[in-house]
Design a protein around this motif. Structure first.
Motif, short mmCIF file in Angstrom:
data_model
loop_
_atom_site.label_atom_id
_atom_site.label_comp_id
_atom_site.label_asym_id
_atom_site.label_seq_id
_atom_site.Cartn_x
_atom_site.Cartn_y
_atom_site.Cartn_z
N THR A 169 2.15 -25.43 2.84
CA THR A 169 2.91 -24.49 2.01
C THR A 169 2.53 -24.71 0.55
O THR A 169 1.89 -25.70 0.20
N SER A 170 2.91 -23.76 -0.28
CA SER A 170 2.58 -23.83 -1.70
C SER A 170 3.73 -23.23 -2.50
O SER A 170 4.46 -22.35 -2.01
N ASN A 171 3.88 -23.68 -3.72
CA ASN A 171 4.88 -23.10 -4.62
C ASN A 171 4.25 -22.07 -5.57
O ASN A 171 4.94 -21.53 -6.43
N GLU A 172 2.96 -21.82 -5.38
CA GLU A 172 2.26 -20.85 -6.22
C GLU A 172 2.39 -19.44 -5.63
O GLU A 172 2.69 -19.27 -4.46
N ARG A 173 2.11 -18.44 -6.47
CA ARG A 173 2.07 -17.06 -5.98
C ARG A 173 0.67 -16.85 -5.38
O ARG A 173 -0.31 -16.71 -6.12
N ALA A 174 0.59 -16.87 -4.08
CA ALA A 174 -0.71 -16.74 -3.40
C ALA A 174 -0.47 -16.28 -1.98
O ALA A 174 0.63 -16.45 -1.44
N PHE A 175 -1.49 -15.68 -1.38
CA PHE A 175 -1.37 -15.24 0.02
C PHE A 175 -2.48 -15.91 0.82
O PHE A 175 -3.62 -15.46 0.80
N PRO A 176 -2.15 -17.01 1.53
CA PRO A 176 -3.18 -17.69 2.33
C PRO A 176 -3.52 -16.86 3.56
O PRO A 176 -2.64 -16.46 4.32
N ARG A 177 -4.78 -16.59 3.78
CA ARG A 177 -5.19 -15.73 4.90
C ARG A 177 -6.11 -16.48 5.87
O ARG A 177 -6.79 -17.44 5.50
N HIS A 178 -6.10 -15.99 7.11
CA HIS A 178 -6.97 -16.53 8.15
C HIS A 178 -8.41 -16.58 7.63
O HIS A 178 -8.93 -15.60 7.11
N GLY A 179 -9.05 -17.76 7.77
CA GLY A 179 -10.45 -17.90 7.38
C GLY A 179 -10.67 -18.50 6.01
O GLY A 179 -11.79 -18.91 5.68
N TYR A 180 -9.61 -18.56 5.16
CA TYR A 180 -9.76 -19.18 3.85
C TYR A 180 -9.97 -20.69 4.00
O TYR A 180 -9.42 -21.32 4.91
N ASP A 181 -10.74 -21.27 3.06
CA ASP A 181 -10.99 -22.71 3.08
C ASP A 181 -9.77 -23.49 2.58
O ASP A 181 -9.00 -23.01 1.73
N ILE A 182 -9.63 -24.71 3.10
CA ILE A 182 -8.69 -25.70 2.57
C ILE A 182 -9.55 -26.78 1.91
O ILE A 182 -10.52 -27.26 2.51
N THR A 183 -9.21 -27.15 0.66
CA THR A 183 -10.07 -28.09 -0.08
C THR A 183 -9.27 -29.28 -0.60
O THR A 183 -8.04 -29.26 -0.70
N PHE A 184 -10.03 -30.33 -0.96
CA PHE A 184 -9.47 -31.53 -1.59
C PHE A 184 -10.51 -32.03 -2.58
O PHE A 184 -11.66 -32.31 -2.20
N ASN A 185 -10.13 -32.08 -3.86
CA ASN A 185 -11.08 -32.49 -4.92
C ASN A 185 -12.38 -31.69 -4.86
O ASN A 185 -13.48 -32.26 -5.00
N PRO A 219 4.34 -19.00 0.12
CA PRO A 219 3.24 -19.01 1.09
C PRO A 219 3.41 -20.10 2.13
O PRO A 219 3.79 -21.23 1.80
N ILE A 220 3.13 -19.75 3.40
CA ILE A 220 3.07 -20.73 4.48
C ILE A 220 1.80 -20.49 5.28
O ILE A 220 1.32 -19.35 5.35
N ALA A 221 1.27 -21.53 5.88
CA ALA A 221 0.02 -21.38 6.64
C ALA A 221 -0.11 -22.48 7.69
O ALA A 221 0.50 -23.55 7.58
N LEU A 222 -0.92 -22.19 8.70
CA LEU A 222 -1.41 -23.19 9.63
C LEU A 222 -2.91 -23.29 9.42
O LEU A 222 -3.57 -22.29 9.08
N GLY A 223 -3.47 -24.46 9.64
CA GLY A 223 -4.92 -24.60 9.52
C GLY A 223 -5.38 -25.94 10.04
O GLY A 223 -4.58 -26.88 10.18
N TYR A 224 -6.67 -26.02 10.33
CA TYR A 224 -7.26 -27.28 10.77
C TYR A 224 -7.81 -28.03 9.56
O TYR A 224 -8.49 -27.45 8.72
N VAL A 225 -7.49 -29.33 9.50
CA VAL A 225 -8.04 -30.19 8.45
C VAL A 225 -8.63 -31.44 9.08
O VAL A 225 -8.25 -31.83 10.19
#
Length: 360
Positions: A287-303, A322-328
């Protein structure tokens, strides 16, 4: 394109209709948020007649179900239901499904609409037990009555006491029509799924009776879009997004329905190997506190480094964020880990959290 027995009702209600899994289905009626909140706060009704129903019978019916699914169907007694998956030999998922124990040596498997033909062929190809398989998907209508007031609505249409526990079912009459009444759903709320046969006139009778009974609760029809946002708030997997032939049940967080000690089933060796080798990725909630729309296929990043991919995402109508499921990568799977959604080249701060997103 196939049509459900409620097709004309949807048009009369002004539903926005779309093609889904070969069916013309209502994606929304009023607004997605209004339909979503009707289910969370009172009661809504979904036409989910596009789902598939496969009936299994024969002396070795249990052996067959045990062989093609990951959960332990020997724990079921007549009137009980189980969530399960079917796997390929490599551990990838054929489909997720519900297993109904109708009677001794008799089961109903309820499968996803988009997978009916593939699943039925898979069952036939693996029927080494000589059981009888019948695909009766086109015969059945299916309505999901969901929400905190669903029991009060359904009870009005019955002559017997509606006292079903979660994941239990029984055969009874609603509005005078014989059906399977199942205390299940895809919303996280109290709810019932009603399976019945008959033509459009029977379907219309049942629909109208439910809406008349629900009038005092401001009952609303709900479409596929609200069904998706409701299931995502609970973190329920959607086949084709969060699980598919490339994902095994352990990395998808479905270890609780994968019984590695029940005896042989298709995919067991590969799943055991994946477990012993150590899982490389996990399905997580974000989840995020930002105004954003996480969509299927978007990347998840770290640094700045890609560590995973979003499989499902939306703005939660209840949380309004925003809420999302994803593989990390499994290094990042723990709740509280700070990561990012990569949206149009920009990193949006996000956090891995525990499910469900919304507590019912």
């Amino acid at each position: 394109m196939k049509k459900t027995k409620f097709n004309q009702i949807h048009y009369k209600l002004g539903a926005k209709m779309v093609e889904f899994a070969g069916y013309e289905m209502p994606v929304q009626y009023s607004s997605i948020i209004a339909e979503h909140k009707a289910v969370r706060n009172s009661v809504g009704v979904f036409d989910v007649s596009h789902m598939g129903e496969v009936f299994i019978s024969g002396e070795k019916a249990l052996g067959f179900v045990q062989y093609i699914t990951t959960n332990d169907a020997s724990k079921l007694s007549p009137g009980r239901i189980q969530y399960s998956v079917m796997c390929y030999p490599d551990g990838g998922i054929v489909d997720d499904l519900l297993v109904y124990n109708l009677a001794e040596n008799e089961y109903m498997l309820v499968v996803n609409a988009a997978n009916i033909d593939k699943d039925f062929q898979w069952m036939k190809d693996n029927n080494v037990f000589g059981v009888e398989l019948k695909n009766r998907s086109d015969e059945f209508s299916l309505l999901a009555v969901q929400g905190p007031n669903s029991k009060a609505v359904v009870q009005k249409l019955m002559e017997t006491e509606l006292d079903l526990e979660y994941y239990h079912f029984r055969k009874d009459k609603i509005a005078g029509v014989d059906m399977i009444i199942s205390r299940t759903g895809y919303t996280g709320e109290l709810g019932y799924e009603l399976y019945f046969t008959g033509d459009e006139s029977v379907a219309e009778k049942v629909w109208n009776s439910i809406f008349e009974a629900g009038k005092e609760f401001d009952i609303q029809p709900a479409g596929l879009a609200a069904r998706d946002s409701l299931r995502l708030e609970m973190g329920y997997c959607l086949y084709g997004n969060d699980i598919d032939k490339t994902t095994n049940p352990l990395e998808a967080g479905l270890g609780w329905i994968t019984k590695l000690k029940k005896g042989n089933f298709i995919g067991l060796d590969s799943i055991l190997k994946a477990k012993n080798d150590g899982l490389k990725r996990r399905l997580v909630a974000l989840t995020s506190n930002e105004r954003a729309f996480p969509r299927h296929g978007y990347d998840i990043t770290f640094n700045g480094e890609k560590i995973g991919t979003i499989t499902s995402g939306t703005i939660s109508p209840v949380l309004e964020k925003p809420i999302a499921l994803g593989y990390v990568d499994t290094r990042f799977k723990e709740a509280g880990t700070k990561v990012n959604f990569l949206i149009r080249g920009k990193e949006i701060p996000a956090e891995i959290v525990k499910l469900p997103f919304v507590n019912i």
